[in-house]
Motif scaffolding. Sequence first.
Motif, PDB file in Angstrom:
ATOM      1  N   MET A   1      37.376  38.319  28.517  1.00  0.00           N
ATOM      2  CA  MET A   1      36.685  38.560  29.776  1.00  0.00           C
ATOM      3  C   MET A   1      37.513  39.451  30.676  1.00  0.00           C
ATOM      4  N   CYS A   2      36.849  40.124  31.569  1.00  0.00           N
ATOM      5  CA  CYS A   2      37.519  41.001  32.526  1.00  0.00           C
ATOM      6  C   CYS A   2      37.404  40.398  33.916  1.00  0.00           C
ATOM      7  N   PHE A   3      38.517  40.247  34.584  1.00  0.00           N
ATOM      8  CA  PHE A   3      38.507  39.716  35.940  1.00  0.00           C
ATOM      9  C   PHE A   3      38.960  40.804  36.896  1.00  0.00           C
ATOM     10  N   ARG A   4      38.102  41.140  37.845  1.00  0.00           N
ATOM     11  CA  ARG A   4      38.439  42.141  38.848  1.00  0.00           C
ATOM     12  C   ARG A   4      38.497  41.467  40.214  1.00  0.00           C
ATOM     13  N   PRO A   5      39.337  41.976  41.104  1.00  0.00           N
ATOM     14  CA  PRO A   5      39.357  41.424  42.459  1.00  0.00           C
ATOM     15  C   PRO A   5      38.011  41.667  43.134  1.00  0.00           C
ATOM     16  N   PRO A   6      37.598  40.807  44.057  1.00  0.00           N
ATOM     17  CA  PRO A   6      36.295  40.958  44.715  1.00  0.00           C
ATOM     18  C   PRO A   6      36.094  42.321  45.375  1.00  0.00           C
TER      19      PRO A   6
ATOM     20  N   ALA B   1      34.494  45.314  43.241  1.00  0.00           N
ATOM     21  CA  ALA B   1      33.076  45.308  42.884  1.00  0.00           C
ATOM     22  C   ALA B   1      32.190  45.903  43.979  1.00  0.00           C
TER      23      ALA B   1
END
Length: 45
Positions: A1-6, A9
């Motif tokens: 999975m890819c987690f990006r900071p809010p 986005a």
Amino acid sequence: MCFRPPSAAKAIKCPSCGMFNPPTLEKCKKCGADMVKPKDVTDEK
């Protein structure tokens, strides 16, 4: 999975030309107009 900071986005639309820019920019990439930063509700006192 890819987690990006809010913040990664949400793009901000330039009030002058309508181009979407990253929220970290102070000026529009296309027209150079000042970008309006959205207010963060956690910063209000």
